[in-house]
Design a protein around this motif. Structure first.
Motif, PDB file in Angstrom:
ATOM      1  N   HIS A 110       0.927  -1.133  -0.133  1.00  0.00           N
ATOM      2  CA  HIS A 110      -0.289  -0.024  -0.207  1.00  0.00           C
ATOM      3  C   HIS A 110       0.924   1.292   0.193  1.00  0.00           C
ATOM      4  O   HIS A 110       1.802   1.407   0.453  1.00  0.00           O
ATOM      5  N   ALA A 161      -7.320   4.952  -1.175  1.00  0.00           N
ATOM      6  CA  ALA A 161      -7.362   4.030   0.466  1.00  0.00           C
ATOM      7  C   ALA A 161      -7.885   2.425   0.475  1.00  0.00           C
ATOM      8  O   ALA A 161      -8.799   2.526  -0.380  1.00  0.00           O
ATOM      9  N   ASP A 166     -12.102   3.674   6.947  1.00  0.00           N
ATOM     10  CA  ASP A 166     -10.813   3.109   8.444  1.00  0.00           C
ATOM     11  C   ASP A 166     -10.841   2.302   8.794  1.00  0.00           C
ATOM     12  O   ASP A 166     -10.312   1.476   7.428  1.00  0.00           O
ATOM     13  N   ALA A 167     -10.310   1.926   9.718  1.00  0.00           N
ATOM     14  CA  ALA A 167      -9.486   0.604  10.004  1.00  0.00           C
ATOM     15  C   ALA A 167      -9.871  -0.579   9.687  1.00  0.00           C
ATOM     16  O   ALA A 167      -9.445  -1.387   9.362  1.00  0.00           O
ATOM     17  N   TRP A 218      -9.691  -0.722   6.174  1.00  0.00           N
ATOM     18  CA  TRP A 218      -8.207  -1.238   5.488  1.00  0.00           C
ATOM     19  C   TRP A 218      -8.332  -2.844   5.899  1.00  0.00           C
ATOM     20  O   TRP A 218      -7.719  -3.381   5.341  1.00  0.00           O
ATOM     21  N   GLN A 272       2.182   3.873  11.937  1.00  0.00           N
ATOM     22  CA  GLN A 272       2.184   4.422  10.524  1.00  0.00           C
ATOM     23  C   GLN A 272       1.406   5.226  10.051  1.00  0.00           C
ATOM     24  O   GLN A 272       0.369   6.009   9.552  1.00  0.00           O
ATOM     25  N   THR A 313       1.129   6.111   6.865  1.00  0.00           N
ATOM     26  CA  THR A 313      -0.116   6.132   5.650  1.00  0.00           C
ATOM     27  C   THR A 313      -1.788   5.984   5.819  1.00  0.00           C
ATOM     28  O   THR A 313      -2.774   6.479   5.157  1.00  0.00           O
ATOM     29  N   PHE A 314      -1.771   6.039   7.234  1.00  0.00           N
ATOM     30  CA  PHE A 314      -2.799   5.576   7.778  1.00  0.00           C
ATOM     31  C   PHE A 314      -3.586   7.409   8.484  1.00  0.00           C
ATOM     32  O   PHE A 314      -2.680   7.807   9.991  1.00  0.00           O
ATOM     33  N   GLU A 315      -4.711   7.867   8.207  1.00  0.00           N
ATOM     34  CA  GLU A 315      -4.781   9.315   9.343  1.00  0.00           C
ATOM     35  C   GLU A 315      -5.239   8.987  10.279  1.00  0.00           C
ATOM     36  O   GLU A 315      -6.887   8.379  10.851  1.00  0.00           O
ATOM     37  N   THR A 326      -3.821  -1.604  11.047  1.00  0.00           N
ATOM     38  CA  THR A 326      -4.910  -1.392  10.298  1.00  0.00           C
ATOM     39  C   THR A 326      -5.155  -2.411   8.666  1.00  0.00           C
ATOM     40  O   THR A 326      -4.694  -1.913   7.312  1.00  0.00           O
TER      41      THR A 326
END
Length: 586
Positions: A62, A67, A71-72, A75, A105, A107-109, A143
């Motif tokens: 990724h 995305a 959300d997680a 993912w 991590q 890449t995850f907002e 994630t």
């Protein structure tokens, strides 16, 4: 003593069992299945979901792009779906899911974003780096990932390089210590479901290119490679690092991706590395196609249209005897070995109970500690610091003070970073407001004319960048070795009013700020602190002391950078403004 012997025997027995499983599985595989295991693709554009199975894909990456979900949970659902496709094949070999989680991590907002490695190098705190890395691994698992492309153990030779901040230090010794701590934190006990595979990168010479050009030519001697660049890799191997990523640069004219002497003879044979050697982005098509495989690269980032070219090209190479089946078998064994070590055959799916850990208060507390310990105090005169919480009026200046994207640098949510605030992060201004008991006013561009302020906290620095976009080159591009004229003006404006001036520099490398340091009463190198900007405020107001020490010597002038290798510690002809290891405290 006895327990140590027992642990070694258990580890040896476990490895022997894994080797038998690897050999048994390899014996069942067709050539197409083997080549598939050597293929890494994005979960979008490069492939359809069904092709995960029909092309026997071994890994999914990724990166910049759509995305996997909202959300997680989304993912995890996406990666579970892809994993089920892989498990539906004849042999049911699970996927590795990789991500560039280089400071959390990232890449995850909403994840916890730590200071970039240059800041962690300033902490000199191995225990802290291990904690940071454990949290990064946990939030990556939460994630859906089981493989992280970190730590970077490059040794930067020139501050013009756009990736200086990804490395810990110009010091080989410090990089060795921080790299080992990161590997231990990321991998820990691999099969426990709460750690991931670590990657030492980029092998080798990426930070030592002439004039700091990303992917350029590295002309240093092999003796210097051995003494300055290889030690962090040797130590990472001893710590059990599971993968090594090859670098974009050439070494004395030869692409590192095609350098069999260093990849196979040195890394694999002489150093005994038994993990995965992975290419960097489009490494197959860019650096010699099957020459890359023959050099010893085991897995290819077959992205941006490279997948069919790689799979078909490698198959033709085997049919024409330009690539040996032994080389293919070696590559696939290494990939399978790490999948067994990770426990993926038993637990291939992400753990939904980990989602609640993402950006947790406990994780942010550790990130805040990392921010505090990373700060380096370069100057403190006229009792500028610490700031009294009861100070009647404080003016905070500069867009970097009120923008969590700007304070975090590249590789934050987006590849090139953000110029906006992002979820879960706290700005430096918010941190100041939470501590100061007097009035705090915000002057974004130093036009507010707050002549009645008792002190000005001026936050200036670089805009976010990643990889070659951050290269400075001849200085004609976006990024400079100095502050922008606007940021220089912010400091001059308040210093000229006779207001006590504290400057906080947000940057991915030392900059030439000699004049600005002279103008200020106090000057702080804050690097790229990540999501917890209030950690800076805690130290400015004296809740904690400064403990950070420079991970790089600090340049005095732009002229220092005219040389091939820049103002680094081994060039004794250059006298830095501040030596490596410098840092004041209260």
């Amino acid at each position: 003593m006895l327990s140590g012997c027992i642990n070694k025997r258990v580890e040896s027995d476990a490895n022997a069992i894994i080797e038998k499983k690897v050999d048994s599985l390899l014996a069942l595989m067709t050539l197409d299945e083997k080549i598939g295991q050597m293929s890494q693709v994005r979960h979008f554009d490069d492939i359809t979901e069904d092709e995960i199975a029909t092309k026997f894909i071994g890994s999914v990456i990724h990166t910049q792009g759509p995305a996997p979900g909202k959300d997680a949970k989304g993912w995890q659902a996406k990666f579970t779906q892809l994993q089920k496709k892989a498990l539906s094949t004849r042999l049911g070999i699970p996927l590795l899911f990789g991500v560039d989680a280089v400071h959390g991590q990232n890449t995850f907002e909403g994840a916890t974003i730590f200071p970039h490695n240059i800041g962690l190098g300033a902490t000199r705190d191995e225990e802290l780096v291990e904690k940071v890395s454990k949290i990064t691994a946990l939030e990556a698992q939460a994630t859906g990932f089981n493989w992280i492309f970190s730590p970077c153990v490059a040794i930067p030779y020139n501050e013009k390089w756009g990736r200086v901040y990804e490395a810990f230090s110009e010091s080989t010794e410090l990089t060795q210590k921080m790299g080992v701590a990161a590997v231990k934190g990321i991998q820990a006990e691999l099969p426990d479901g709460r750690t991931v595979l670590a990657t030492a990168k980029h092998f080798i010479g990426d930070g030592a290119t002439d004039f700091g050009v990303e992917g350029g030519n590295t002309t240093i001697s092999m003796q210097e490679v051995n003494t300055r660049l290889l030690p962090p890799y040797r130590d990472a191997l001893k710590a059990g690092v599971g993968s090594i990523m090859v670098s974009f640069n050439t070494l004395s004219g030869m692409p590192m991706h095609a350098n069999k002497t260093l990849i196979t003879d040195t890394l694999k044979t002489a150093m005994g590395f038994d993990g995965i050697v992975i290419s960097d982005w489009k490494g197959y098509s860019r650096f010699g196609k099957n020459e890359v495989i023959n050099a010893g690269v085991d897995m290819i980032m077959a992205v941006d249209g490279d997948l069919d070219d790689f799979q078909e090209g490698l198959k033709q190479g085997i049919e024409k005897d330009s690539v040996s089946i032994d080389r293919i078998n070696d590559a696939v064994k290494r990939i399978l070995r790490q999948k067994f070590r990770l426990g993926l055959f038993k637990n291939p799916f992400p753990d939904s109970t980990l989602i609640k850990s993402i950006g947790s208060p406990e994780h942010r507390d550790i990130a805040r500690q990392a921010v505090r310990e990373s700060l380096v105090l370069l100057k403190n005169e006229n009792k500028a610091l610490p700031i009294d919480k009861k100070t009647k009026k404080i003016v905070v200046v500069g867009e970097h003070a009120n923008n969590t994207g700007l304070q975090s640098g590249g590789w934050t949510v987006d590849w090139q970073g953000l110029t906006r605030n992002y979820s879960g992060a706290t700005s430096i201004l918010d941190g100041i407001k939470s501590i100061a008991e007097g009035e705090v006013v915000y002057d974004k561009d130093a036009t507010g004319n707050y002549t009645d302020a008792d002190i000005a906290i001026i936050v200036v620095g670089e805009s976010p960048y990643a990889e070659f976009f951050g290269d400075i080159g001849d200085g004609s591009g976006t990024y400079k070795l100095t502050l922008s004229p606007e940021h220089q003006k912010y400091i001059k404006t308040y210093a000229s009013k006779g207001i006590k001036t504290v400057v906080v520099l947000i940057s991915g490398r030392p900059l030439v700020v000699t004049d600005q340091i002279k103008q200020s009463d106090a000057f702080v190198a804050a690097w790229l602190p990540g999501s917890e900007g209030d950690g800076i405020a805690q130290v400015l107001f004296g809740e904690y002391n400064f403990t950070g020490k420079l991970p790089h010597s600090w340049p005095r002038s732009v002229e220092n950078f005219s040389r091939r290798f820049g103002p680094n510690f081994w060039d004794k002809s250059i006298k830095p403004l501040y030596e490596y290891g410098y840092g004041l405290s209260y």
